[in-house]
Scaffold this motif. Structure first.
Motif, PDB file in Angstrom:
ATOM      1  N   GLY A  86      64.613  64.283   4.928  1.00 43.29           N
ATOM      2  CA  GLY A  86      64.406  65.534   4.188  1.00 43.29           C
ATOM      3  C   GLY A  86      63.930  65.308   2.767  1.00 43.29           C
ATOM      4  N   ASP A  87      64.084  64.068   2.236  1.00 45.03           N
ATOM      5  CA  ASP A  87      63.577  63.748   0.885  1.00 45.03           C
ATOM      6  C   ASP A  87      62.060  63.780   0.882  1.00 45.03           C
ATOM      7  OD1 ASP A  87      66.096  63.439  -0.046  1.00 45.03           O
ATOM      8  OD2 ASP A  87      66.040  61.255  -0.280  1.00 45.03           O
ATOM      9  N   THR A  88      61.509  64.008  -0.302  1.00 48.56           N
ATOM     10  CA  THR A  88      60.043  64.061  -0.417  1.00 48.56           C
ATOM     11  C   THR A  88      59.474  62.678  -0.720  1.00 48.56           C
ATOM     12  OG1 THR A  88      60.214  64.660  -2.753  1.00 48.56           O
ATOM     13  CG2 THR A  88      59.941  66.463  -1.179  1.00 48.56           C
ATOM     14  N   VAL A  89      58.218  62.485  -0.317  1.00 45.33           N
ATOM     15  CA  VAL A  89      57.471  61.260  -0.602  1.00 45.33           C
ATOM     16  C   VAL A  89      56.095  61.677  -1.125  1.00 45.33           C
ATOM     17  CG1 VAL A  89      56.890  61.109   1.866  1.00 45.33           C
ATOM     18  CG2 VAL A  89      56.468  59.151   0.387  1.00 45.33           C
ATOM     19  N   LYS A  90      55.643  61.031  -2.216  1.00 44.84           N
ATOM     20  CA  LYS A  90      54.367  61.414  -2.845  1.00 44.84           C
ATOM     21  C   LYS A  90      53.336  60.310  -2.707  1.00 44.84           C
ATOM     22  CE  LYS A  90      56.350  64.364  -6.450  1.00 44.84           C
ATOM     23  NZ  LYS A  90      56.622  64.479  -7.895  1.00 44.84           N
ATOM     24  N   ARG A  91      52.099  60.724  -2.522  1.00 44.12           N
ATOM     25  CA  ARG A  91      50.980  59.781  -2.536  1.00 44.12           C
ATOM     26  C   ARG A  91      50.682  59.376  -3.981  1.00 44.12           C
ATOM     27  NH1 ARG A  91      45.652  61.787  -0.130  1.00 44.12           N
ATOM     28  NH2 ARG A  91      45.077  59.675  -0.715  1.00 44.12           N
ATOM     29  N   THR A  92      50.220  58.140  -4.164  1.00 44.03           N
ATOM     30  CA  THR A  92      49.806  57.703  -5.515  1.00 44.03           C
ATOM     31  C   THR A  92      48.293  57.532  -5.601  1.00 44.03           C
ATOM     32  OG1 THR A  92      50.018  55.358  -4.966  1.00 44.03           O
ATOM     33  CG2 THR A  92      51.982  56.444  -5.850  1.00 44.03           C
ATOM     34  N   GLY A  93      47.633  57.382  -4.422  1.00 43.69           N
ATOM     35  CA  GLY A  93      46.180  57.162  -4.429  1.00 43.69           C
ATOM     36  C   GLY A  93      45.803  55.745  -4.829  1.00 43.69           C
ATOM     37  N   LYS A  94      46.805  54.867  -4.999  1.00 40.09           N
ATOM     38  CA  LYS A  94      46.553  53.484  -5.433  1.00 40.09           C
ATOM     39  C   LYS A  94      46.844  52.511  -4.294  1.00 40.09           C
ATOM     40  CE  LYS A  94      48.100  54.403 -10.172  1.00 40.09           C
ATOM     41  NZ  LYS A  94      49.190  54.139 -11.134  1.00 40.09           N
ATOM     42  N   ILE A  95      46.226  51.333  -4.398  1.00 36.83           N
ATOM     43  CA  ILE A  95      46.561  50.262  -3.452  1.00 36.83           C
ATOM     44  C   ILE A  95      47.544  49.321  -4.144  1.00 36.83           C
ATOM     45  CG2 ILE A  95      44.420  50.385  -2.121  1.00 36.83           C
ATOM     46  CD1 ILE A  95      43.559  47.815  -3.708  1.00 36.83           C
ATOM     47  N   PHE A  96      48.225  48.503  -3.351  1.00 37.62           N
ATOM     48  CA  PHE A  96      49.235  47.575  -3.858  1.00 37.62           C
ATOM     49  C   PHE A  96      48.565  46.537  -4.771  1.00 37.62           C
ATOM     50  CE2 PHE A  96      53.116  44.933  -2.207  1.00 37.62           C
ATOM     51  CZ  PHE A  96      53.641  44.939  -3.496  1.00 37.62           C
ATOM     52  N   SER A  97      48.993  46.455  -6.015  1.00 33.57           N
ATOM     53  CA  SER A  97      48.431  45.482  -6.951  1.00 33.57           C
ATOM     54  C   SER A  97      49.540  44.873  -7.803  1.00 33.57           C
ATOM     55  CB  SER A  97      47.358  46.128  -7.829  1.00 33.57           C
ATOM     56  OG  SER A  97      47.899  47.217  -8.532  1.00 33.57           O
ATOM     57  N   ILE A  98      49.213  43.788  -8.488  1.00 34.53           N
ATOM     58  CA  ILE A  98      50.183  43.061  -9.320  1.00 34.53           C
ATOM     59  C   ILE A  98      49.561  42.814 -10.690  1.00 34.53           C
ATOM     60  CG2 ILE A  98      49.411  40.837  -8.361  1.00 34.53           C
ATOM     61  CD1 ILE A  98      52.204  39.749  -8.771  1.00 34.53           C
ATOM     62  N   LYS A  99      50.380  42.873 -11.729  1.00 35.66           N
ATOM     63  CA  LYS A  99      49.901  42.601 -13.084  1.00 35.66           C
ATOM     64  C   LYS A  99      49.962  41.083 -13.333  1.00 35.66           C
ATOM     65  CE  LYS A  99      50.756  46.877 -15.688  1.00 35.66           C
ATOM     66  NZ  LYS A  99      49.888  47.652 -14.907  1.00 35.66           N
ATOM     67  N   VAL A 100      48.835  40.523 -13.765  1.00 38.08           N
ATOM     68  CA  VAL A 100      48.690  39.075 -13.926  1.00 38.08           C
ATOM     69  C   VAL A 100      48.231  38.761 -15.345  1.00 38.08           C
ATOM     70  CG1 VAL A 100      47.463  37.052 -13.042  1.00 38.08           C
ATOM     71  CG2 VAL A 100      48.018  38.891 -11.502  1.00 38.08           C
ATOM     72  N   GLY A 101      48.704  37.650 -15.898  1.00 42.71           N
ATOM     73  CA  GLY A 101      48.267  37.239 -17.238  1.00 42.71           C
ATOM     74  C   GLY A 101      48.646  35.805 -17.531  1.00 42.71           C
ATOM     75  N   GLU A 102      48.119  35.275 -18.633  1.00 40.63           N
ATOM     76  CA  GLU A 102      48.375  33.878 -19.031  1.00 40.63           C
ATOM     77  C   GLU A 102      49.869  33.623 -19.242  1.00 40.63           C
ATOM     78  OE1 GLU A 102      45.637  31.854 -19.289  1.00 40.63           O
ATOM     79  OE2 GLU A 102      44.358  33.578 -18.877  1.00 40.63           O
ATOM     80  N   ASN A 103      50.580  34.621 -19.759  1.00 44.60           N
ATOM     81  CA  ASN A 103      51.991  34.424 -20.106  1.00 44.60           C
ATOM     82  C   ASN A 103      52.921  34.379 -18.891  1.00 44.60           C
ATOM     83  OD1 ASN A 103      51.139  34.355 -22.695  1.00 44.60           O
ATOM     84  ND2 ASN A 103      52.005  36.294 -23.323  1.00 44.60           N
ATOM     85  N   MET A 104      52.336  34.510 -17.693  1.00 43.90           N
ATOM     86  CA  MET A 104      53.137  34.331 -16.472  1.00 43.90           C
ATOM     87  C   MET A 104      53.444  32.852 -16.235  1.00 43.90           C
ATOM     88  SD  MET A 104      51.696  36.797 -13.516  1.00 43.90           S
ATOM     89  CE  MET A 104      52.990  37.540 -12.575  1.00 43.90           C
TER      90      MET A 104
END
Length: 526
Positions: A86-104
């Motif tokens: 009964g809970d709602t679920v919303k679309r985001t319109g985005k695909i699964f992605s990850i934030k990447v950078g040198e400081n990782m």
């Protein structure tokens, strides 16, 4: 004049209004109709697409993986305890992605890129990289020719790995598969110090938390963490996290590859990813195939491993590469590489089962580790007759290629004759010499874990073995001889070792190596 001004204003307003586009802020939402085992079925998301991220209450995220006629099936990335029907679920319109950078670099992160090492948030600029992405096309790839040195004598001499290659590490549990991968990461320290870094990503799939902590500690102690990222998915994480951990690690590796640098990714191990994928597919009611795996389990591994490549040096061509994320488009450079070392666990040495045969057919060679060799004290326990690199000598420096050419043939002859010698038949002197030389080479190729060898040291000791310079030394003293021989060369003949590192191996160098080996021989001959 006033009429002219009004008409000018009117025309400007008309032009602005004609270019104005009304953007709808409405989002499509649906209702949960069934929930359990990390799978949600929802009505109402009629326009959702495959692989789209959706959002529930409390910031819980999921991904659309099944598009049915009247509902969609969503896999969750965290516990479903807070959700109910009964809970709602919303679309985001985005695909699964990850934030990447040198400081990782130097950090331990989860599949979503969040740090889990207790060192605080990841600072600095981060770039969005999609987890699922097309592999580079043929025209954007270069032949694999540049060596990726592992520091393991057995591999660098007989099963060489090149930058951009995919070399499978396969064997039963507890045969030293992870040790080979960790030693390869540790060996990159020497290149990091020379400003030719190979950025390493270690992906732990369904590992124990204590195992990941132990690996992190080893890399820290060996000074390897400044150029390494650990992507962790423990066995207590949802199946979805274990499935997407390799994709998450690949997205990080592609960031370094696409920005013109060398990177290495280790998947430890893809057998566990396949098991998690089977679990999720069966929960999604997809039809099972061979060994109950879904029909697309081959595609799961092929689309992952095909992303490892050596990218063309031509920057303008590299910029045209398919599916480059907008976030790094301005940073694209040619000449980068992503090398993959996938690990597969076998059951009782059976490499003909479903997942091993799949991954062997995708990769550019395999390193096969044998339980019997491991228990007999031969470590790394590599079976050189089954192991192969389909890149071969192209991924070796000239000096290594020169001295290791006959090594694999010598060892193949030794293995064949060794099986005959067990029958107790009388053997002639030439056969005895082949057997003795083979056993000496085995002693030379033995290596303690987490002590990778410099390429010049490897060439020096392997040359002594292939030229049979150690024939009078007892087997139990070869290790001591090797230590003193290499120490002496590093102290007295540093320039010779530098020449070897640069690919030079002439008569002058071979004479020096023979002289030093024979000089130290007397000390160890019983």
């Amino acid at each position: 004049m006033s009429d002219l001004k009004y008409s000018e204003i009117s025309s400007i307003l008309k032009e602005e209004l004609s270019n104005f586009q009304f953007e709808s802020k409405l989002t499509e939402s649906g209702i949960i109709v069934q929930i359990g085992d990390g799978i949600v079925r929802a009505f109402g998301l009629n326009s959702a697409f495959y692989g789209e991220l959706v959002e529930f209450h409390f910031g819980i995220k999921g991904m659309v993986l099944n598009l049915e006629e009247d509902h969609v099936s969503i896999v969750l990335f965290s516990s479903s305890k807070k959700l109910k029907e009964g809970d709602t679920v919303k679309r985001t319109g985005k695909i699964f992605s990850i934030k990447v950078g040198e400081n990782m670099l130097g950090r331990v992160v989860d599949v979503l890129g969040n740090p889990i090492d207790g060192k605080g948030p990841i600072e600095g600029k981060l770039f969005e990289m999609p987890l699922e992405r097309k592999a580079p096309g043929v025209i954007y790839r270069e032949p694999v020719q540049e060596p990726l040195q592992t520091g393991i004598k057995f591999i660098d001499s007989m099963i060489p790995i090149g930058k951009g290659q995919r070399e499978l590490i396969i064997g039963d549990r507890q045969t030293g598969k992870t040790t080979i991968a960790i030693d390869t990461i540790i060996n990159q320290k020497r290149f990091f110090e020379k400003n030719h870094p190979v950025y390493c990503i270690y992906v732990a799939i369904s590992q124990k938390g204590s195992t990941i902590a132990r690996i992190s500690k080893i890399l820290q102690e060996k000074g390897a963490m400044p150029y390494t990222i650990i992507v962790s998915s423990t066995s207590s994480d949802p199946a979805s996290m274990q499935i997407f951990a390799p994709f998450s690690g690949t997205a990080i590796g592609e960031y370094f590859r696409d920005t013109g640098r060398s990177s290495l990714i280790i998947y430890d191990d893809l057998s566990k990813q396949a098991v998690s994928y089977r679990e999720m597919s069966l929960l999604l009611r997809r039809p099972p195939g061979r060994e109950a795996y879904p029909g697309d389990v081959f595609y799961l591994h092929s689309r992952l491993l095909e992303r490892s490549a050596k990218i063309i040096k031509d920057q303008k061509m590299a910029e045209k590469m398919n599916d480059i994320p907008l976030s790094i488009r301005k940073k694209i450079k040619g000449g980068g590489s992503l090398t993959a070392l996938p690990i597969i666990e076998t059951q009782s040495g059976d490499i003909s089962s479903y997942i091993p045969t799949n991954v062997i057919s995708i990769t550019d060679g395999q390193i096969f580790l044998e339980k019997d060799l491991f228990h007999s004290g031969i470590r790394p326990a590599i079976n050189e007759s089954i192991s192969v690199s389909r890149v071969g000598g192209a991924a070796q420096i000239q000096s290594m290629r020169k001295i290791s050419g006959t090594l694999k043939l010598d060892q193949a002859q030794f293995r064949e004759l060794e099986s005959f010698s067990k029958f107790g038949a009388e053997l002639d002197s030439s056969t005895m010499n082949i057997l003795k030389k083979g056993r000496i080479n085995i002693e030379i190729l033995k290596q303690t874990p987490h002590t990778p060898y410099d390429i010049a040291d490897q060439i020096a000791i392997i040359y002594a073995g292939t030229k049979n310079l150690l024939k009078n030394i007892p087997f139990n003293k070869i290790s001591d001889f090797e230590k003193e021989y290499l120490f002496y060369l590093n102290e007295k003949y540093e320039s010779v070792l530098n020449s070897i590192r640069n690919g030079i191996f002439d008569k002058k160098i071979s004479d020096i190596l023979e002289t030093v080996a024979l000089k130290l021989n007397d000390k160890y001959v019983s």
